[in-house]
Structures are given as C-alpha cells and as structure tokens.
Design an enzyme around this catalytic site. Structure first.
Site, mmCIF file in Angstrom:
data_model
loop_
_atom_site.group_PDB
_atom_site.id
_atom_site.type_symbol
_atom_site.label_atom_id
_atom_site.label_comp_id
_atom_site.label_asym_id
_atom_site.label_seq_id
_atom_site.Cartn_x
_atom_site.Cartn_y
_atom_site.Cartn_z
ATOM 1 N N TYR A 50 0.845 -1.190 0.000
ATOM 2 C CA TYR A 50 0.000 0.000 0.000
ATOM 3 C C TYR A 50 0.884 1.244 0.000
ATOM 4 O O TYR A 50 1.599 1.508 0.966
ATOM 5 C CB TYR A 50 -0.908 0.027 1.221
ATOM 6 C CG TYR A 50 -1.955 -1.062 1.284
ATOM 7 C CD1 TYR A 50 -2.354 -1.747 0.142
ATOM 8 C CD2 TYR A 50 -2.557 -1.398 2.483
ATOM 9 C CE1 TYR A 50 -3.320 -2.745 0.202
ATOM 10 C CE2 TYR A 50 -3.527 -2.384 2.557
ATOM 11 C CZ TYR A 50 -3.906 -3.062 1.424
ATOM 12 O OH TYR A 50 -4.855 -4.041 1.489
ATOM 13 N N GLY A 210 -18.108 -1.681 0.374
ATOM 14 C CA GLY A 210 -18.130 -1.649 -1.089
ATOM 15 C C GLY A 210 -17.335 -0.499 -1.655
ATOM 16 O O GLY A 210 -17.785 0.195 -2.569
#
Length: 322
Positions: A50, A210
């Site tokens: 990341y 989501g």
C-alpha cells in the site's frame, strides 16, 4: 472475529496512502489512524504494497508509537525485491492484472521490512496478500510458519484464497484468519465461509462498505481515485447502482443510522467470526463506522434488509477475482 478474545470492527489503512483514493498527506493519515485507535478498532490492517516503498506500514508505525492494545495485521508479496521475477495473474479491474512474488526465500525479508516499518517486535497477523500463481501455496505458508516459530510473527493469515487453498494452508499451520472481499454488494464465497467455520478461522472482510459505495454518499470520483478501475463506479453504472440502493438507504433512515452503519451491522450479523475492516480518512466517519458494532438488528429487520438486497443487483463487475 475472535482472535485472542478480540471481536468487533477493525480499520483498513489502505485508504491512507497516495494513489488509492486520491491524494492525502501523512498528517491527515496519522490523525485518521489515531482516531481509529481511540475509538476502539480491534485491529489495524495494512500491507507492504500500500503506497510507495512501504509507505502505509510506516504511517501505521508512527501512529502506533509503541501502543500494543490493538492487533496489527499486514500482508506481503507486492513489494517484489530488485531482480526477482514478477508473477502475474488476472483481476477484474481495468488494469487487468496484478503481480506478486511469494517465493519462500523472500518471505523473511518481507517480514523484516514490515517489522522495521511498523516499529514492532513481532507482526500480530501476517498474510500472503495473494496466492502466488507460480509457487505452491503450502510452500509460502510454510515460510510464514517458520517466522512464527522464530517469534517474528504471532499468527498466520491467508488472503484472497479459495476454500481449497484455506484447507491446504491450515494443514501446514493453523490459520487464524482468512481475508476475503465481503459486503452487501459482494457476497463471500459460501464454500470459503463454510471452510472457515469448520476450521475455526476468523473471516476478515475487506471492502465491507463496497469501496465506500454503501455509505450512500458516492455520487462521483475525484482524479486519482483507485475506484475508477472498477466497473461499478463508472458514470452510468454508479447512477444506476445508487438508484437501486435506495431501499436499503430507506431502512437505515428508519432506524436512525447511516447506510454505512447498517451495512457494517448487517455484516456482523452474518457470522460470529467476521470482522469488517472499513477504511475512512475522516475521524468522525471512523468513529461512526466503529459504533456500528453496537447496532443490534432483529430478525424482521434482517429479513427486510435481505429482501432489499435481493432486488439490489448492482450493475458492473464487483469482485476483484473470478
């Protein structure tokens, strides 16, 4: 999820590195992490891939500043050493593929990098980020098991795996947690969930909101936002999906909670061994997400939510993997 008595909602730190959800500075990232810690996140989830050169792990390490009251999980495989081969595999995002190298000979080096970045003596939970398509999964897991024996890692996790791969890993060393994509708009593989229950393995749900859609606030994306890679966030699809999500938002309004809180509470009600790891950059939203752990949903409410979700049917591919 229950790992050594920890249960509830964690925090996904991926959103705090540049190139994920648009630009962000480290001052804001550290403030978000401290908010998650102060609000009672049961775990902080990061990865060596990341941000550039382990950026996210270093950010987490600075925010922890020696604290040991939270489980710290990280993943490896994307930060491929110079000269090592990139092992590519297809994904359902616009860029088409990702690359890892999880050869056992590199695993100790990955862990040592992560230990330095996080500033900890041992990694609480360590995952191969994805199974390497060119390396037997048991070999990668065996390398992590050696780190556990040596005290550099406390628990084994696996991520983005099939039920068969989870069982194979567990045969090498007990698997404390399996990380999988799971939310109101992306079902988890039922065979994987059944295997996790059978083995006593916790399920860490990544992207439980989501990618932010389930907060009900995403009407467009800024420049540099990673979600441009996902079909469900394209202009027409996003508008259609927001329209179809309206009945779920209405239930949240009736309960006087946010759509995001409802999405997280619903997920917690699906299995006693699940921990969602939502990510946010805003302290108020982080506290809001973590408070969802206190929201009880009765059977009639859950039935109404399930009926609304059955009619939701988002437009566009949502799963990272087939």
């Amino acid at each position: 999820m229950v790992i050594e008595g920890r249960s509830g909602i964690g925090y996904g730190a991926m959103v705090l590195s540049p190139g994920m959800y648009g630009e962000i500075d480290d001052r804001r990232g550290e403030a978000a992490l401290r908010a998650a810690l102060d609000a009672g996140a049961v775990m902080i989830d990061t990865a060596d891939g990341y941000g550039p050169d382990g950026h996210n792990e270093r950010l987490v390490g600075r925010a922890l500043d020696g604290r040991d009251d939270v489980l710290v999980a990280t993943k490896f495989g994307f930060r491929i050493p110079d000269g090592a081969e990139a092992h590519r595999f297809p994904v359902n995002y616009a860029f088409g593929e990702l690359a890892v190298n999880c050869e056992p000979k590199f695993v100790r080096g990955y862990a040592e990098q992560s230990l330095r970045g996080l500033g900890v003596e041992a990694i609480d939970l360590y995952y191969p980020h994805f199974p390497d398509p060119q390396v037997p999964f048991e070999d990668t897991v065996g390398a992590v098991a050696e780190l556990i024996e040596d005290g550099l890692v406390r628990r084994l996790g696996v991520s983005n795996v099939t039920a068969e791969q989870l069982r194979a890993a567990h045969a090498v060393h007990p698997v404390a947690a399996v990380q999988a994509q799971w939310s109101m708009w992306q079902a988890v593989d039922p065979e994987l969930l059944a295997a996790a229950k059978e083995l006593g393995t916790a399920v860490v749900a990544w992207s439980p909101l989501g990618g932010g859609f389930l907060t009900g606030t995403v009407e467009g994306l800024g420049e540099g936002d990673f979600r441009h890679q996902q079909e469900r966030f394209s202009g027409d699809n996003l508008r259609t999906n927001n329209d179809r999500y309206a009945p779920v938002r209405a239930i949240a309004a009736e309960l006087a909670v946010t759509p995001g809180q409802l999405a997280l509470a619903w997920l917690l009600h699906q299995d006693a061994q699940v921990v969602p790891i939502p990510g946010s950059r805003t302290p108020a939203h982080i506290a809001e997400n973590l408070a969802a752990a206190e929201l009880a949903l009765d059977a009639p409410t859950l039935a109404r939510i399930d009926a609304a979700l059955a009619a939701f049917a988002p437009v566009g591919e949502g799963a990272l993997m087939e």
